[in-house]
Design an enzyme around this catalytic site. Structure first.
Site, PDB file in Angstrom:
ATOM      1  N   SER A  90       4.695   0.007   3.976  1.00  0.00           N
ATOM      2  CA  SER A  90       3.487  -0.357   3.232  1.00  0.00           C
ATOM      3  C   SER A  90       2.250  -0.566   4.098  1.00  0.00           C
ATOM      4  CB  SER A  90       3.740  -1.618   2.390  1.00  0.00           C
ATOM      5  OG  SER A  90       4.515  -1.301   1.255  1.00  0.00           O
ATOM      6  N   LYS A 121      -0.802   1.494   3.399  1.00  0.00           N
ATOM      7  CA  LYS A 121      -1.831   1.165   2.401  1.00  0.00           C
ATOM      8  C   LYS A 121      -3.167   0.780   3.022  1.00  0.00           C
ATOM      9  CE  LYS A 121       1.736   0.109  -0.903  1.00  0.00           C
ATOM     10  NZ  LYS A 121       2.831  -0.812  -1.205  1.00  0.00           N
ATOM     11  N   SER A 127       0.436  -5.390  -2.605  1.00  0.00           N
ATOM     12  CA  SER A 127       1.127  -4.213  -2.080  1.00  0.00           C
ATOM     13  C   SER A 127       1.684  -3.339  -3.198  1.00  0.00           C
ATOM     14  CB  SER A 127       2.268  -4.621  -1.130  1.00  0.00           C
ATOM     15  OG  SER A 127       2.633  -3.544  -0.306  1.00  0.00           O
ATOM     16  N   LYS A 144      -1.892  -6.371   6.773  1.00  0.00           N
ATOM     17  CA  LYS A 144      -0.887  -5.849   5.843  1.00  0.00           C
ATOM     18  C   LYS A 144       0.504  -5.854   6.451  1.00  0.00           C
ATOM     19  CE  LYS A 144      -0.009  -3.900   1.885  1.00  0.00           C
ATOM     20  NZ  LYS A 144       1.321  -4.546   1.982  1.00  0.00           N
TER      21      LYS A 144
END
Length: 380
Positions: free
Chosen positions: A58, A61, A123, A225
């Site tokens: 993730s 992202k 997320s 993140k």
């Protein structure tokens, strides 16, 4: 040759190369991949497999959001624009998928502003798919744009196959490039970067906390993140500001959420406490002398023409070495500003830095009579 003090500890003539001194791992992190970037200069402070591409999960992202930020800046998107949640987004990224989700309802309309929070804070894979389909028509086409822009930004390791970070065979990026992407996000989009520091977001009546273990636990932490896949382990891209200085860290390949949290906090503290950016050479600083052949002066001073900074572990500062590399003697005439060699800066655990060495002042050539005397060996 003569050097001024301050880091100048070695000299060399006709040097063909330098070797980087060995250094034990100063950070000793359990992460498979780790990288620390100085967020003010963009200089690398530490790297463990930093240039090796891995599965980012993730953390992908960050690039998804970056593409959106660019379109907002360019006026091709508005925060108030609304997009419809497709069946693909609902099925592949929604609650039924079992992955990270914003819990979007099928067929509902959602603003770009809310989708960004769904991507960054929650997320949400569904939010990523909605954005990708709205901008590029499909996840695949959007991933191609992500890769193209990453390459244009100099993130040479990056190859994205989807906007979510869900596993795909060739979906890869390095820790160094993720750190650079974070740096670009922070410096180019301060008006949107604040979203990364938000600790929670509620959508469809469901409140979800930001998964970043640095927020609220490390002073000055404000992004970015986390990521996790079974195949790649637990990772994080984090950033914080302390005493006006910013550090960016990237970790991946940790074994658990607890490991990620504790290691992220430890590495971020080390990034501030144990790693430094130092000014090794000032612009116009004299770095040595070179012998001159057939010149009105026997020697000429050489100088740097730019500021040289080194980013490294504090323990390595005392071992910084600066070498002046040129082929001599230099043949007159010589013009001030001409590049005649290199200044090479090395230290344990740091890639060498190379900057031009230039003539500090012009030296005229001896006249014909004086040159004749030199030819006869009657003068130097």
């Amino acid at each position: 040759m003569r050097f001024l003090p301050a880091f100048f500890t070695a000299t060399s003539l006709l040097l063909s190369g330098t070797s980087l001194p060995a250094l034990a791992d100063a950070l000793n992190t359990k992460a498979d991949y780790a990288y620390i970037l100085d967020g003010d200069t963009g200089l690398s402070l530490y790297s463990k497999n930093g240039d090796e591409a891995f599965i980012p999960a993730s953390m992908t992202k960050i690039m998804t959001a970056y593409v959106v930020f660019e379109r907002l800046r360019d006026g091709r998107l508005s925060l108030d624009d609304e997009f419809v949640v497709s069946e693909t987004a609902w099925r592949e990224g929604g609650a039924a998928s079992g992955g990270s989700t914003m819990f979007l309802d099928l067929g509902s309309k959602v603003s770009v502003q809310d989708l960004l929070r769904g991507i960054i804070i929650q997320s949400g894979n569904d939010a990523c798919i909605v954005i990708a389909e709205a901008i590029s028509g499909s996840q695949e086409a959007f991933a191609e744009e992500m890769t193209r822009r990453a390459q244009e930004l100099g993130l040479k390791s990056a190859h994205f196959e989807n906007p979510t970070g869900l596993y795909s065979d060739n979906h890869r990026v390095s820790a160094a490039d993720l750190a650079k992407l974070a740096y670009l996000t922070i410096t180019e989009f301060p008006e949107y970067y604040d979203i990364y520091a938000e600790k929670e977001f509620t959508w469809n009546g469901i409140r979800q906390p930001n998964r970043n273990p640095l927020l609220g636990e490390v002073d000055g932490a404000d992004g970015l993140k986390t990521g996790h896949l079974e195949i790649s382990g637990y990772g994080l891209v984090g950033s914080a500001v302390r005493d006006g200085k910013r550090r960016i860290i990237v970790l991946n390949g940790l074994e658990s959420i607890a490991d990620r949290a504790s290691e992220a906090r430890r590495v971020m503290r080390a990034a501030f406490n144990d790693f430094k950016v130092v000014e090794v050479i000032q612009p116009d600083q004299i770095v040595g002398e070179a012998e001159v052949f057939l010149g009105t002066k026997k020697t000429v001073e050489l100088k740097a023409n730019e500021l040289v900074k080194a980013a490294l572990h504090s323990d390595a500062i005392r071992d910084i070495e600066v070498e002046l590399v040129y082929s001599g003697p230099l043949k007159a005439p010589l013009k001030a500003g001409d590049i005649v060699g290199q200044i090479v800066v090395t230290a344990p655990g740091m890639n060498e830095i190379v900057t031009p060495a230039v003539i500090a002042e012009s030296v005229e050539r001896k006249n014909l009579f004086e040159r004749a005397l030199v030819g006869l060996g009657l003068t130097g």
